[in-house]
Design a protein around this motif. Structure first.
Motif, mmCIF file in Angstrom:
data_model
loop_
_atom_site.group_PDB
_atom_site.id
_atom_site.type_symbol
_atom_site.label_atom_id
_atom_site.label_comp_id
_atom_site.label_asym_id
_atom_site.label_seq_id
_atom_site.Cartn_x
_atom_site.Cartn_y
_atom_site.Cartn_z
ATOM 1 N N LEU A 5 -9.843 4.273 -0.778
ATOM 2 C CA LEU A 5 -9.764 3.378 -1.936
ATOM 3 C C LEU A 5 -10.864 2.314 -1.899
ATOM 4 C CD1 LEU A 5 -7.589 2.908 -4.165
ATOM 5 C CD2 LEU A 5 -6.552 1.261 -2.625
ATOM 6 N N PHE A 6 -11.073 1.751 -0.725
ATOM 7 C CA PHE A 6 -12.032 0.648 -0.638
ATOM 8 C C PHE A 6 -13.479 1.153 -0.706
ATOM 9 C CE2 PHE A 6 -8.784 -2.270 1.713
ATOM 10 C CZ PHE A 6 -8.067 -2.386 0.528
ATOM 11 N N ILE A 9 -14.119 1.288 -4.278
ATOM 12 C CA ILE A 9 -14.396 -0.039 -4.839
ATOM 13 C C ILE A 9 -15.845 -0.438 -4.526
ATOM 14 C CG2 ILE A 9 -13.852 -2.510 -4.549
ATOM 15 C CD1 ILE A 9 -10.879 -1.712 -4.483
ATOM 16 N N PHE A 28 -13.026 -9.167 -2.491
ATOM 17 C CA PHE A 28 -12.459 -9.016 -3.838
ATOM 18 C C PHE A 28 -10.990 -9.417 -3.806
ATOM 19 C CE2 PHE A 28 -12.537 -4.987 -1.554
ATOM 20 C CZ PHE A 28 -11.234 -4.522 -1.646
ATOM 21 N N ARG A 29 -10.441 -9.698 -4.975
ATOM 22 C CA ARG A 29 -9.056 -10.151 -5.067
ATOM 23 C C ARG A 29 -8.095 -8.993 -4.799
ATOM 24 N NH1 ARG A 29 -8.816 -15.371 -6.373
ATOM 25 N NH2 ARG A 29 -10.646 -16.209 -7.446
ATOM 26 N N ASP A 30 -7.054 -9.270 -3.999
ATOM 27 C CA ASP A 30 -6.027 -8.262 -3.741
ATOM 28 C C ASP A 30 -5.262 -7.996 -5.049
ATOM 29 O OD1 ASP A 30 -4.426 -7.276 -0.906
ATOM 30 O OD2 ASP A 30 -3.358 -7.088 -2.818
ATOM 31 N N ILE A 31 -4.975 -6.735 -5.295
ATOM 32 C CA ILE A 31 -4.311 -6.342 -6.547
ATOM 33 C C ILE A 31 -2.845 -6.792 -6.573
ATOM 34 C CG2 ILE A 31 -3.432 -4.037 -5.887
ATOM 35 C CD1 ILE A 31 -4.751 -2.964 -8.463
ATOM 36 N N ASN A 32 -2.267 -7.048 -5.414
ATOM 37 C CA ASN A 32 -0.860 -7.440 -5.311
ATOM 38 C C ASN A 32 -0.760 -8.711 -4.456
ATOM 39 O OD1 ASN A 32 1.947 -7.411 -5.329
ATOM 40 N ND2 ASN A 32 2.091 -5.886 -3.686
ATOM 41 N N LEU A 40 -9.410 -9.818 -0.120
ATOM 42 C CA LEU A 40 -9.698 -8.862 0.955
ATOM 43 C C LEU A 40 -11.202 -8.884 1.180
ATOM 44 C CD1 LEU A 40 -7.533 -5.860 -0.300
ATOM 45 C CD2 LEU A 40 -6.926 -7.517 1.486
ATOM 46 N N ASN A 87 -4.339 -6.059 9.488
ATOM 47 C CA ASN A 87 -3.233 -5.155 9.827
ATOM 48 C C ASN A 87 -3.821 -3.895 10.451
ATOM 49 O OD1 ASN A 87 -1.152 -6.815 8.849
ATOM 50 N ND2 ASN A 87 -1.523 -6.141 6.743
ATOM 51 N N GLY A 93 1.780 -2.429 9.201
ATOM 52 C CA GLY A 93 1.833 -2.242 7.747
ATOM 53 C C GLY A 93 0.489 -1.898 7.138
ATOM 54 N N GLU A 94 -0.424 -1.370 7.958
ATOM 55 C CA GLU A 94 -1.737 -0.987 7.408
ATOM 56 C C GLU A 94 -1.568 0.137 6.388
ATOM 57 O OE1 GLU A 94 -4.871 0.446 10.269
ATOM 58 O OE2 GLU A 94 -4.911 2.043 8.778
ATOM 59 N N ALA A 95 -2.085 -0.076 5.173
ATOM 60 C CA ALA A 95 -1.933 0.921 4.109
ATOM 61 C C ALA A 95 -3.260 1.598 3.748
ATOM 62 C CB ALA A 95 -1.342 0.265 2.865
ATOM 63 N N VAL A 96 -4.361 0.920 3.962
ATOM 64 C CA VAL A 96 -5.665 1.481 3.587
ATOM 65 C C VAL A 96 -6.523 1.598 4.854
ATOM 66 C CG1 VAL A 96 -7.717 1.217 2.129
ATOM 67 C CG2 VAL A 96 -5.502 0.361 1.310
ATOM 68 N N HIS A 100 -10.103 -4.201 6.809
ATOM 69 C CA HIS A 100 -10.103 -5.277 5.829
ATOM 70 C C HIS A 100 -9.419 -6.499 6.418
ATOM 71 C CE1 HIS A 100 -6.687 -2.581 5.143
ATOM 72 N NE2 HIS A 100 -5.963 -3.650 4.812
ATOM 73 N N HIS A 102 -7.462 -9.840 5.330
ATOM 74 C CA HIS A 102 -6.797 -10.571 4.243
ATOM 75 C C HIS A 102 -7.122 -12.057 4.403
ATOM 76 C CE1 HIS A 102 -3.817 -7.315 3.127
ATOM 77 N NE2 HIS A 102 -4.109 -6.929 4.349
HETATM 78 P P1 AMP Z 1 -2.958 -3.394 4.278
HETATM 79 O O1 AMP Z 1 -1.490 -3.257 4.054
HETATM 80 O O2 AMP Z 1 -3.327 -4.419 5.306
HETATM 81 O O3 AMP Z 1 -3.634 -2.046 4.523
HETATM 82 O O4 AMP Z 1 -3.548 -3.986 2.945
HETATM 83 C C1 AMP Z 1 -3.966 -3.220 1.867
HETATM 84 C C2 AMP Z 1 -4.079 -4.160 0.702
HETATM 85 O O5 AMP Z 1 -4.848 -3.541 -0.305
HETATM 86 C C3 AMP Z 1 -2.738 -4.548 0.072
HETATM 87 O O6 AMP Z 1 -2.570 -5.953 0.145
HETATM 88 C C4 AMP Z 1 -2.867 -4.047 -1.363
HETATM 89 O O7 AMP Z 1 -2.242 -4.894 -2.300
HETATM 90 C C5 AMP Z 1 -4.370 -4.005 -1.533
HETATM 91 N N1 AMP Z 1 -4.859 -3.095 -2.555
HETATM 92 C C6 AMP Z 1 -4.472 -1.816 -2.753
HETATM 93 N N2 AMP Z 1 -5.172 -1.279 -3.777
HETATM 94 C C7 AMP Z 1 -6.011 -2.236 -4.227
HETATM 95 C C8 AMP Z 1 -6.975 -2.299 -5.277
HETATM 96 N N3 AMP Z 1 -7.245 -1.241 -6.065
HETATM 97 N N4 AMP Z 1 -7.652 -3.461 -5.462
HETATM 98 C C9 AMP Z 1 -7.385 -4.537 -4.683
HETATM 99 N N5 AMP Z 1 -6.493 -4.535 -3.676
HETATM 100 C C10 AMP Z 1 -5.816 -3.404 -3.448
#
Ligand code: AMP
Length: 114
Positions: A5-6, A9, A28-32, A40, A87, A93-96, A100, A102
């Motif tokens: 995803l990143f 971006i 860039f600004r976090d989407i959530n 981020l 993360n 809780g790493e999702a991407v 990155h 925060h």
């Molecule tokens: P992490 O959980 O540490 O991997 O954080 C991933 C972050 O990416 C979360 O805070 C999401 O809200 C953020 N995120 C996911 N998709 C996007 C996006 N398209 N643009 C900006 N932030 C995003």
């Protein structure tokens, strides 16, 4: 290999509200957002996470940290303070899977984190 995803971006294939960019990092600004200001900051090099960073990435990581502080100051967070979070892996809780940092600020934060 498929882009994260990143990486999309960075390549401008996905939209983002970019607040800082140079040859090495993008912020860039976090989407959530989890705080009034939630940014981020990422290296343009696709390092998956801090545990996979190599000694040769030292300069990139140092630059990222200094720019995180600069971005935080630019966004008015220096006086009140802010939190930097990396993360790393599932328990955190790493999702991407693209390193990155925060930058969270604009409200009081509790310790320990959840
Ligand atoms: P992490 O959980 O540490 O991997 O954080 C991933 C972050 O990416 C979360 O805070 C999401 O809200 C953020 N995120 C996911 N998709 C996007 C996006 N398209 N643009 C900006 N932030 C995003």
């Amino acid at each position: 290999m498929t882009k994260t995803l990143f990486e999309k971006i960075i390549a401008r294939e996905l939209p983002a509200t970019v607040v800082y960019e140079d040859d090495v990092v993008m912020a860039f600004r976090d989407i959530n957002p989890q705080a009034p200001t939630h940014i981020l900051i990422i290296p343009k090099k696709p390092i998956p996470r801090i545990a996979e960073a190599k000694p040769e990435d030292s300069q990139i990581l140092g630059h990222l940290m200094l720019k995180a502080a600069e971005v935080a100051e630019t966004l008015g967070l220096k006086k009140g303070g802010y939190r930097l979070v990396f993360n790393n892996g599932p328990d955190a809780g790493e999702a991407v899977p693209h390193l990155h940092c925060h930058i969270l600020g604009g409200r009081h934060m509790n310790w320990p984190p959840g």
